[in-house]
Motif scaffolding. Structure first.
Motif, short mmCIF file in Angstrom:
data_model
loop_
_atom_site.label_atom_id
_atom_site.label_comp_id
_atom_site.label_asym_id
_atom_site.label_seq_id
_atom_site.Cartn_x
_atom_site.Cartn_y
_atom_site.Cartn_z
N PRO A 1 0.83 -1.21 0.00
CA PRO A 1 0.00 0.00 0.00
C PRO A 1 0.87 1.25 0.00
CG PRO A 1 -0.02 -1.02 2.16
CD PRO A 1 0.74 -1.95 1.28
N ALA A 2 0.25 2.36 -0.38
CA ALA A 2 0.99 3.62 -0.49
C ALA A 2 1.45 4.15 0.87
CB ALA A 2 0.11 4.66 -1.20
N ASP A 3 0.66 3.86 1.94
CA ASP A 3 1.05 4.38 3.27
C ASP A 3 2.14 3.57 3.92
OD1 ASP A 3 -0.31 2.08 3.81
OD2 ASP A 3 -1.83 3.00 5.11
N GLY A 4 2.59 2.51 3.26
CA GLY A 4 3.68 1.72 3.79
C GLY A 4 3.32 0.89 5.01
N SER A 5 2.01 0.65 5.20
CA SER A 5 1.61 -0.15 6.37
C SER A 5 2.00 -1.60 6.21
CB SER A 5 0.10 -0.02 6.58
OG SER A 5 -0.60 -0.45 5.41
N VAL A 6 2.24 -2.04 4.96
CA VAL A 6 2.73 -3.39 4.68
C VAL A 6 3.93 -3.25 3.77
CG1 VAL A 6 2.22 -5.67 3.78
CG2 VAL A 6 0.41 -4.36 4.94
N ARG A 7 5.00 -3.91 4.13
CA ARG A 7 6.23 -3.82 3.34
C ARG A 7 6.76 -5.22 3.04
NH1 ARG A 7 8.86 1.20 4.05
NH2 ARG A 7 10.41 0.34 2.60
N TYR A 8 7.43 -5.33 1.87
CA TYR A 8 8.05 -6.59 1.47
C TYR A 8 9.53 -6.33 1.15
CZ TYR A 8 3.31 -8.42 0.87
OH TYR A 8 2.02 -8.82 1.06
N TRP A 9 10.37 -7.26 1.57
CA TRP A 9 11.78 -7.22 1.19
C TRP A 9 12.22 -8.63 0.77
CZ3 TRP A 9 10.18 -4.50 5.54
CH2 TRP A 9 10.35 -3.12 5.48
N ILE A 10 13.05 -8.66 -0.24
CA ILE A 10 13.66 -9.93 -0.66
C ILE A 10 15.17 -9.71 -0.70
CG2 ILE A 10 13.88 -11.66 -2.48
CD1 ILE A 10 11.03 -11.04 -3.30
N LEU B 1 8.12 -1.68 12.85
CA LEU B 1 7.41 -2.64 12.02
C LEU B 1 7.60 -4.03 12.63
CD1 LEU B 1 8.59 -1.42 8.50
CD2 LEU B 1 6.36 -0.98 9.56
N HIS B 2 6.53 -4.81 12.62
CA HIS B 2 6.62 -6.21 13.01
C HIS B 2 6.87 -7.05 11.76
CE1 HIS B 2 4.09 -5.37 16.86
NE2 HIS B 2 5.34 -4.94 16.94
N THR B 3 7.87 -7.92 11.83
CA THR B 3 8.31 -8.64 10.63
C THR B 3 8.24 -10.14 10.84
OG1 THR B 3 10.63 -8.69 11.33
CG2 THR B 3 9.89 -6.74 10.10
N LEU B 4 8.18 -10.82 9.69
CA LEU B 4 8.27 -12.28 9.66
C LEU B 4 9.10 -12.64 8.43
CD1 LEU B 4 7.43 -15.02 10.86
CD2 LEU B 4 5.44 -14.97 9.33
N SER B 5 10.13 -13.44 8.60
CA SER B 5 11.04 -13.78 7.49
C SER B 5 10.97 -15.26 7.19
CB SER B 5 12.47 -13.37 7.84
OG SER B 5 12.92 -14.06 8.99
N LYS B 6 11.26 -15.56 5.94
CA LYS B 6 11.21 -16.96 5.47
C LYS B 6 12.30 -17.16 4.41
CE LYS B 6 9.14 -21.03 4.97
NZ LYS B 6 8.93 -21.99 6.05
N THR B 7 13.07 -18.18 4.54
CA THR B 7 14.10 -18.51 3.55
C THR B 7 13.52 -19.48 2.52
OG1 THR B 7 15.86 -18.19 5.17
CG2 THR B 7 16.40 -19.46 3.20
N ILE B 8 13.67 -19.11 1.20
CA ILE B 8 13.13 -19.91 0.10
C ILE B 8 14.31 -20.55 -0.65
CG2 ILE B 8 11.73 -19.89 -2.00
CD1 ILE B 8 10.27 -17.47 -0.85
N ILE C 1 16.89 -17.23 -1.49
CA ILE C 1 16.54 -15.86 -1.09
C ILE C 1 15.87 -15.87 0.30
CG2 ILE C 1 16.26 -15.10 -3.50
CD1 ILE C 1 13.23 -15.35 -3.02
N ARG C 2 15.81 -14.66 0.84
CA ARG C 2 15.15 -14.49 2.14
C ARG C 2 14.03 -13.48 1.98
NH1 ARG C 2 17.67 -11.44 7.25
NH2 ARG C 2 15.97 -11.72 8.75
N LEU C 3 12.79 -13.94 2.20
CA LEU C 3 11.60 -13.10 2.05
C LEU C 3 11.22 -12.53 3.43
CD1 LEU C 3 9.13 -11.98 0.52
CD2 LEU C 3 8.00 -14.18 0.97
N ILE C 4 11.04 -11.22 3.49
CA ILE C 4 10.66 -10.54 4.74
C ILE C 4 9.37 -9.77 4.48
CG2 ILE C 4 11.32 -8.87 6.49
CD1 ILE C 4 14.23 -9.43 5.80
#
Length: 478
Positions: free
Chosen positions: A76-85, A123-130, A139-142
Motif C-alpha cells: 500500500p501507499a502508506d507503507g503499512s505493509v512492506r516486502y523485502w527480498i 514494524l513487526h516482521t516475519l522472514s522466510k528462507t526460500i 533468497i530471504r523473504l521478509i
C-alpha cells in the motif's frame, strides 16, 4: 480527630474496587496484547504463504519481474505493509531501505521487529528462507506490517481502562458511602437512644427488635450493663441515705446532750456523765466510719494476703471466748459441730471478725437460753461455715438482701435484746462478712426455715499441707 466508620468503610470499598479493577484491567490488557500479537502474526504468516508459492516458481529474471509487479501491487501507499527480498544476486532483490534490513531484531522462528529512520513506529516482521530454483539463488523473504494500529489500539485501551476504573472507583465510593450510611443507621439510632438515657431514666432500655442480628448481642449486653448500673445506682442512693441516717442519729444525740449540758450550770460529775455519754456516741461513729472504710477497701478488690493454714474450729473457739460474758448473761450456749478437724489457709484477723459478726447477729436474734450451732462442712474444694440460731423466720425476699449494707429486717425480730444498745449493731455486720468472704475468694449464704435461721460463708479449701492435728469435741459452751 475522630475516626469515622463511614469514612473508613468508604476508603476500604475504594481500595477493594481499585484492586479488583486493576487485576481485571491487567488481565484484559494481557489478553488483548496477546490477541493483537496473534492477529498480526497470522496476517504476516498469510502474506508470506501467499508469496512463497509464486516466488518458489520464479527461477529466471522474466518470471521474477512478475513477482516484483505483484509485490508492488500488494504494497500500500502508506507503507503499512512492506516486502523485502534479500539475495546474493542483485537481480533477485526487492524492496526499499535494504540497508536497514540488517538491523532487524528477530527470534529463531523468524518473528522480529524493525525500526526505520523515517517512521515513527516500528514494524513487526516475519522472514522466510526460500530454496534456490533454476537460475535463482536462495533468497530471504521478509514481510513487515506497521505496529502503529497495534500501539494505538493498546494506548486507547489503557486510557479507556484507566478512565473506566477511576469512574468505577468513584461510583463504588459513592455507593459505598450510601450503603455505609444506610447500614449504620441502626447504630446511629442505637447511639441516640443511649444518649437519651440519664440518671432520671435509668429504667429505660434500648430496643432490640428493629436491630440487625450483629447489633442485637451488643444491645443485650448494653441493656444488661444498664440493668446492673441501675441496681448499683439505686443501691448507692440507698447506701447514701442509710449512711446519712446512721450518722445523723449519733450526731443528733451528741448535739442534743451537749446543748442540754450547756443550758445551765452543772457540776463536774454531771459534765463527766455527759462526756461519757458523748464518748459512747463517738465510739459508735468511729465504728461506723471504720467499717465503711473497710468495705471501701474490699470493694476495690483488696484480697486477704496474710494467709495462714489454721484449724477452723480453733479460730471459731477463740472467737466464742470474746462473747463469754454476753452468752452467760443471756444463758445461751454455742456448739461447734461438723468437720471440726478441717483446716484452711485464712487471714485469721479477718476470719475472726467475720465469725464475730455472725455470732453477734445470732445472739442478737435469739431468745434467752437458746443454743447456737456453728457447723463446719468440708467439701472437695471449699469449707463451709454456717451459724444457726433459733428465732423468728425470715421471709425469702429478705434473705436476698441480708448482706446489703445498712439493711435490716423487721426491727421486731430483735426480741428482748432490742432495748440493749450494746447488742444493737448499725447494719454493716453481715456486709463485712460478705466482704471478708470475697477477700478470701469465697461467698456467703443465708437460709431460714422451721424456726431456724442459718447464715454463713464459704472459703476455698487450700492445698493439703502441714497443720495441727488437734481434735475438737462436738460441743463448746460459754
Amino acid at each position: 480527630m475522630k475516626r469515622s466508620i463511614t469514612v473508613r468503610l468508604v476508603a476500604m470499598f475504594a481500595v477493594a474496587a481499585l484492586v479488583i479493577f486493576s487485576l481485571i484491567g491487567a488481565a484484559l490488557y494481557g489478553v488483548l496484547k496477546r490477541e493483537l500479537a496473534r492477529h498480526q502474526q497470522d496476517e504476516l504468516t498469510t502474506r508470506i504463504q501467499d508469496m512463497q508459492y509464486m516466488i518458489g516458481r520464479a527461477g529466471d529474471t522474466e518470471r521474477w519481474s512478475h513477482v516484483q509487479a505483484k509485490l508492488d501491487t500488494l504494497t500500500p501507499a502508506d507503507g503499512s505493509v512492506r516486502y523485502w527480498i534479500l539475495s546474493d544476486d542483485p537481480r533477485f532483490q526487492y524492496g526499499k531501505d535494504l540497508a536497514d534490513i540488517d538491523r532487524i531484531e528477530r527470534n529463531p522462528n523468524g518473528i522480529g521487529t524493525m525500526v526505520l529512520r523515517h517512521r515513527e513506529y516500528p514494524l513487526h516482521t516475519l522472514s522466510k528462507t526460500i530454496a534456490p530454483y533454476l537460475a535463482r539463488p536462495p533468497i530471504r523473504l521478509i514481510v513487515a506490517v506497521d505496529a502503529a494500529p497495534y500501539i494505538h489500539t493498546m494506548r486507547a485501551f489503557v486510557i479507556a481502562l484507566v478512565s473506566l476504573s477511576l469512574s468505577g472507583v468513584l461510583l463504588v465510593m459513592l455507593l459505598g458511602y450510601w450503603i455505609a450510611r444506610v447500614g449504620l443507621r441502626p447504630l446511629k439510632q442505637l447511639s441516640n437512644e443511649a444518649q437519651a438515657i440519664g440518671p432520671r431514666t435509668l429504667s429505660q432500655r434500648l430496643h432490640i427488635s428493629p436491630l440487625p442480628a450483629e447489633l442485637s448481642d451488643l444491645t443485650v449486653a448494653f441493656n444488661g450493663a444498664l440493668e446492673r448500673m441501675e441496681g448499683a445506682y439505686h443501691q448507692l442512693e440507698a447506701f447514701n441515705a442509710d449512711v446519712a441516717h446512721e450518722l445523723r442519729t449519733p450526731l443528733a444525740n451528741l448535739i442534743g446532750a451537749t446543748q442540754v449540758a450547756l443550758s445551765r450550770q452543772r457540776s463536774a460529775a454531771q459534765f463527766e456523765e455527759v462526756l461519757q455519754s458523748n464518748l459512747e456516741e463517738l465510739e459508735r461513729l468511729r465504728s461506723i466510719i471504720n467499717d465503711m472504710l473497710f468495705l471501701a477497701r474490699a470493694d476495690q478488690g483488696e484480697p486477704a494476703t496474710s494467709l495462714t493454714r489454721t484449724a477452723i474450729a480453733q479460730e471459731i473457739d477463740k472467737t466464742i471466748e470474746f462473747f463469754e460474758f454476753v452468752l452467760d448473761d443471756a444463758k445461751m450456749t454455742v456448739r461447734i459441730g461438723g468437720d471440726v478437724a478441717a483446716e484452711a489457709s485464712i487471714e485469721t484477723a479477718l476470719f475472726r471478725r467475720a465469725m464475730s459478726n455472725l455470732l453477734h447477729n445470732a445472739i442478737q436474734h435469739s431468745h434467752a437460753g437458746a443454743e447456737i450451732l456453728v457447723n463446719i462442712t468440708q467439701q472437695p474444694n471449699l469449707i463451709r461455715v454456717a451459724v444457726s440460731n433459733p428465732g423468728q423466720a425470715i421471709a425469702a425476699h429478705h434473705l436476698q438482701r441480708l448482706f446489703d449494707r445498712f439493711y435490716r429486717v423487721d426491727p421486731a425480730r430483735n426480741d428482748q435484746h432490742q432495748d440493749q444498745n450494746q447488742y444493737h449493731g448499725h447494719g454493716l455486720g453481715l456486709a463485712i462478712v460478705k466482704a471478708i468472704a470475697n477477700m478470701h475468694g469465697g461467698s456467703v449464704f443465708a437460709d431460714s426455715a422451721d424456726g431456724v435461721t442459718t447464715i454463713g460463708f464459704c472459703i476455698p479449701l487450700a492445698q493439703a499441707g502441714a497443720g495441727g492435728n488437734k481434735q475438737w469435741g462436738n460441743e463448746t459452751e460459754n
